[in-house]
Design a protein around this motif. Structure first.
Motif, PDB file in Angstrom:
ATOM      1  N   GLY A  44      -5.398  -7.389  -1.484  1.00 33.44           N
ATOM      2  CA  GLY A  44      -4.558  -6.743  -0.606  1.00 33.44           C
ATOM      3  C   GLY A  44      -4.203  -5.309  -0.678  1.00 33.44           C
ATOM      4  N   PHE A  45      -5.125  -4.629  -1.464  1.00 33.78           N
ATOM      5  CA  PHE A  45      -4.930  -3.115  -1.810  1.00 33.78           C
ATOM      6  C   PHE A  45      -4.957  -2.276  -0.503  1.00 33.78           C
ATOM      7  CE2 PHE A  45      -4.894  -4.471  -5.981  1.00 33.78           C
ATOM      8  CZ  PHE A  45      -4.581  -3.184  -6.851  1.00 33.78           C
ATOM      9  N   ASP A  46      -4.308  -1.167  -0.461  1.00 30.77           N
ATOM     10  CA  ASP A  46      -4.680  -0.168   0.444  1.00 30.77           C
ATOM     11  C   ASP A  46      -6.054   0.576   0.341  1.00 30.77           C
ATOM     12  OD1 ASP A  46      -3.536   2.036   2.978  1.00 30.77           O
ATOM     13  OD2 ASP A  46      -4.622   3.194   1.271  1.00 30.77           O
ATOM     14  N   PRO A  47      -6.871   0.734   1.351  1.00 27.58           N
ATOM     15  CA  PRO A  47      -8.426   1.164   0.995  1.00 27.58           C
ATOM     16  C   PRO A  47      -8.109   2.471   0.042  1.00 27.58           C
ATOM     17  CG  PRO A  47      -8.129   0.538   3.128  1.00 27.58           C
ATOM     18  CD  PRO A  47      -6.562   0.366   2.783  1.00 27.58           C
ATOM     19  N   VAL A  48      -7.496   3.314   0.283  1.00 31.58           N
ATOM     20  CA  VAL A  48      -7.458   4.781  -0.548  1.00 31.58           C
ATOM     21  C   VAL A  48      -6.914   4.264  -1.885  1.00 31.58           C
ATOM     22  CG1 VAL A  48      -6.382   6.779  -0.356  1.00 31.58           C
ATOM     23  CG2 VAL A  48      -6.810   6.194   1.603  1.00 31.58           C
ATOM     24  N   ILE A  49      -5.868   3.433  -1.919  1.00 32.99           N
ATOM     25  CA  ILE A  49      -5.562   3.276  -3.413  1.00 32.99           C
ATOM     26  C   ILE A  49      -6.963   2.351  -4.239  1.00 32.99           C
ATOM     27  CG2 ILE A  49      -4.094   1.792  -4.955  1.00 32.99           C
ATOM     28  CD1 ILE A  49      -1.805   2.499  -2.924  1.00 32.99           C
ATOM     29  N   ALA A  50      -7.222   1.505  -3.315  1.00 31.14           N
ATOM     30  CA  ALA A  50      -8.436   0.842  -4.071  1.00 31.14           C
ATOM     31  C   ALA A  50      -9.593   1.719  -4.391  1.00 31.14           C
ATOM     32  CB  ALA A  50      -9.155  -0.121  -2.789  1.00 31.14           C
TER      33      ALA A  50
END
Length: 255
Positions: free
Chosen positions: A167-173
């Motif tokens: 469930g990570f935000d794509p940018v944080i991922a």
């Protein structure tokens, strides 16, 4: 020697630009370039690419960290598995027959191309728990093995997993993936250096060029629609896979 250095710089610039343009780790692109342009074998190309991941991962993770888009705890757990996985992957790299390595990498490229056409589901992010920490270590282990074996940065595996499973935000991922790959790259490159598969300075030259070239690629990426970018990248990867498959078939025919 000068020709080799120029070749490494050129491959780094091309791979880095395309990496920035398509938002994918340069390893998946630089390995085919090393094989097709510098005519190195699959084993040495994978080792060199893994070493080249390090400068780009450092520069990229600093950029994401400056904007506060890195989950340090998750990156640490992934790195734990990645360090061990890279040692396993680089050991396999020295033992698996070259013919198998060639075809395994072709299959990996085709799987990556298919992945670019898929829409990722998004899970709800619950933070790092005991269970998710163990799963992150397992993810790092798998990615570390793939990185050591194929010379890829791992983002093509880590980012989708963090988004769809954790469930990570794509940018944080992406930021978390880059940070976790620093120790993984170091671990695998040290093992490859001991196995006489790579000179770390070669990886530094190629990786530094890639890190510089990734900036204009990233700027251009903001102009191209995301869906079109995915399609163009998939076409590029399939073309590389076909080239490598043809080369592998010719080498097999020669015995």
């Amino acid at each position: 020697m000068t020709r080799r250095i120029l070749g490494l710089v050129g491959i780094g610039l091309i791979g880095g630009f395309l990496s920035g343009l398509f938002g994918i780790g340069g390893g998946i692109l630089m390995v085919p370039l090393l094989i097709l342009i510098l005519k190195v074998d699959q084993r040495h190309a994978s080792a060199l690419s893994l070493a080249g991941v390090l400068p780009a991962a450092i520069v990229g993770s600093i950029t994401y960290a400056a904007s506060g888009t890195v989950d340090y705890l998750a990156a640490a757990f992934i790195a734990v598995g990645g360090i061990v996985g890279a040692l396993i992957g680089t050991r396999l790299l020295r033992t698996i027959p070259l013919g198998w390595l060639r075809w395994m990498f072709v299959v990996l490229l085709l799987l990556v191309a298919v992945r670019m056409f898929l829409e990722l589901p998004t899970a709800a992010h619950q933070g790092v728990t005991v269970v998710s920490a163990l799963l992150l270590v397992a993810l790092g282990l798998v990615v570390g093995v793939a990185s050591g074996l194929f010379g890829i940065g791992g983002g093509v595996l880590i980012v989708p997993a963090l988004v769809s499973l954790f469930g990570f935000d794509p940018v944080i991922a992406k930021g978390t993936s880059l940070l976790s790959m620093i120790p993984t790259s170091i671990s695998g490159t040290i093992n490859n250096w001991r196995g006489k598969l790579v000179k770390p300075i070669d990886g530094l030259v190629m990786g530094s060029a890639a890190a510089l070239a990734s900036f204009p690629g990233a700027l251009l990426a903001h102009v191209i629609p995301a869906r079109l970018s995915n399609v163009l990248f998939a076409i590029l990867v399939v073309a590389a896979a076909l080239q490598l498959a043809w080369r592998a078939w010719k080498l097999r025919a020669k015995g």
